[in-house]
Scaffold this motif. Structure first.
Motif, mmCIF file in Angstrom:
data_model
loop_
_atom_site.group_PDB
_atom_site.id
_atom_site.type_symbol
_atom_site.label_atom_id
_atom_site.label_comp_id
_atom_site.label_asym_id
_atom_site.label_seq_id
_atom_site.Cartn_x
_atom_site.Cartn_y
_atom_site.Cartn_z
ATOM 1 N N GLN A 1 0.836 -1.206 0.000
ATOM 2 C CA GLN A 1 0.000 0.000 0.000
ATOM 3 C C GLN A 1 0.869 1.253 0.000
ATOM 4 O O GLN A 1 0.574 2.211 -0.713
ATOM 5 N N ASN A 2 1.956 1.237 0.772
ATOM 6 C CA ASN A 2 2.882 2.376 0.793
ATOM 7 C C ASN A 2 3.518 2.592 -0.576
ATOM 8 O O ASN A 2 3.631 3.724 -1.044
ATOM 9 N N GLN A 3 3.923 1.508 -1.212
ATOM 10 C CA GLN A 3 4.508 1.611 -2.547
ATOM 11 C C GLN A 3 3.475 2.137 -3.547
ATOM 12 O O GLN A 3 3.806 2.948 -4.408
ATOM 13 N N TYR A 4 2.261 1.672 -3.419
ATOM 14 C CA TYR A 4 1.203 2.114 -4.320
ATOM 15 C C TYR A 4 0.922 3.606 -4.130
ATOM 16 O O TYR A 4 0.752 4.347 -5.100
ATOM 17 N N GLN A 5 0.884 4.060 -2.888
ATOM 18 C CA GLN A 5 0.646 5.480 -2.626
ATOM 19 C C GLN A 5 1.775 6.342 -3.184
ATOM 20 O O GLN A 5 1.528 7.418 -3.743
ATOM 21 N N THR A 6 3.003 5.876 -3.045
ATOM 22 C CA THR A 6 4.138 6.601 -3.613
ATOM 23 C C THR A 6 4.006 6.703 -5.122
ATOM 24 O O THR A 6 4.236 7.770 -5.710
ATOM 25 N N PHE A 7 3.625 5.615 -5.744
ATOM 26 C CA PHE A 7 3.414 5.618 -7.194
ATOM 27 C C PHE A 7 2.304 6.591 -7.577
ATOM 28 O O PHE A 7 2.444 7.373 -8.526
ATOM 29 N N GLU A 8 1.192 6.534 -6.858
ATOM 30 C CA GLU A 8 0.052 7.427 -7.149
ATOM 31 C C GLU A 8 0.455 8.896 -7.001
ATOM 32 O O GLU A 8 0.051 9.736 -7.815
ATOM 33 N N LEU B 1 8.065 6.360 -14.203
ATOM 34 C CA LEU B 1 6.753 5.899 -13.743
ATOM 35 C C LEU B 1 6.475 4.462 -14.193
ATOM 36 O O LEU B 1 5.906 3.672 -13.432
ATOM 37 N N GLN B 2 6.864 4.143 -15.405
ATOM 38 C CA GLN B 2 6.687 2.776 -15.887
ATOM 39 C C GLN B 2 7.507 1.803 -15.046
ATOM 40 O O GLN B 2 7.042 0.704 -14.720
ATOM 41 N N ALA C 1 6.150 -1.273 -12.763
ATOM 42 C CA ALA C 1 6.682 -2.630 -12.871
ATOM 43 C C ALA C 1 7.202 -3.120 -11.522
ATOM 44 O O ALA C 1 6.980 -4.279 -11.142
ATOM 45 N N ASP C 2 7.869 -2.228 -10.788
ATOM 46 C CA ASP C 2 8.372 -2.587 -9.457
ATOM 47 C C ASP C 2 7.219 -2.923 -8.515
ATOM 48 O O ASP C 2 7.317 -3.850 -7.705
ATOM 49 N N LEU C 3 6.138 -2.172 -8.628
ATOM 50 C CA LEU C 3 4.954 -2.428 -7.806
ATOM 51 C C LEU C 3 4.356 -3.797 -8.122
ATOM 52 O O LEU C 3 3.992 -4.557 -7.219
ATOM 53 N N GLN C 4 4.269 -4.124 -9.396
ATOM 54 C CA GLN C 4 3.737 -5.441 -9.785
ATOM 55 C C GLN C 4 4.655 -6.561 -9.300
ATOM 56 O O GLN C 4 4.178 -7.589 -8.807
#
Length: 181
Positions: free
Chosen positions: A58-65, A90-91, A95-98
């Motif tokens: 979730q933290n990684q996702y928020q950083t990405f967002e 961003l890409q 990819a890192d998030l996935q």
């Protein structure tokens, strides 16, 4: 030809005798596991570990967002090379998030295996003891059977070997249903 027929008859007689001496049983390993007090502790540990992994994702996702929102706000003011570099970044973040999500699933599965292995080993040892004491030559998982008499179900005996007392036997639901052929 007579020799071949004789050998065939001996082989059939031997295999029939060996099969007649076999004694089969089955157990519901998942039921036994669920009755073990340690099983609840393992489930709690897994739930805690899963929550930790989920928070990290979730933290990684928020950083990405946040990075994506910043890019979208400033993209019109960027040079082409800066925009391309930011899009590449961003890409890579996506990819890192996935990859992090896949790794988290693998880590959770690995942790589950590590925590359950000692319990399954204890169950297997208890099954082995019951089989030896009762003279069973084969013990199957209940889930693998389509039909078996309930008298050959040994889950309660396995639980007793583990020092666990339960009031009722596991639901076997192994019989062939009415009209099934």
């Amino acid at each position: 030809m007579k020799l071949r027929s004789l050998l065939f008859l001996i082989l059939v007689a031997f295999s029939t005798t060996a099969f007649a001496q076999s004694k089969f049983a089955y157990t519901n390993v998942e039921y036994v596991l669920a009755q073990m007090p340690e099983s609840q502790n393992v489930q709690q540990q897994l739930q805690t570990y899963e929550q930790t992994l989920s928070r990290n994702l979730q933290n990684q996702y928020q950083t990405f967002e946040q990075s994506l929102a910043q890019y979208q706000q400033s993209a019109s003011m960027m040079t082409d090379s800066a925009r391309t570099a930011r899009e590449t970044q961003l890409q890579q973040m996506q990819a890192d998030l996935q990859n992090a999500q896949v790794n988290a699933e693998q880590q959770l599965a690995q942790r589950q295996s590590e925590l359950l292995a000692p319990l399954y080993e204890r169950i297997q040892n208890a099954i082995n003891q019951v089989a030896e004491e009762e003279g069973y030559t084969h013990v199957f998982r209940a889930q693998a059977l389509l039909f078996a008499p309930e008298t050959e179900e040994i889950s309660l005996k396995v639980l007793a070997k583990l020092g666990i007392t339960v009031e009722e036997a596991p639901a076997t639901d192994l019989g062939v249903g009415e009209g099934d052929n």
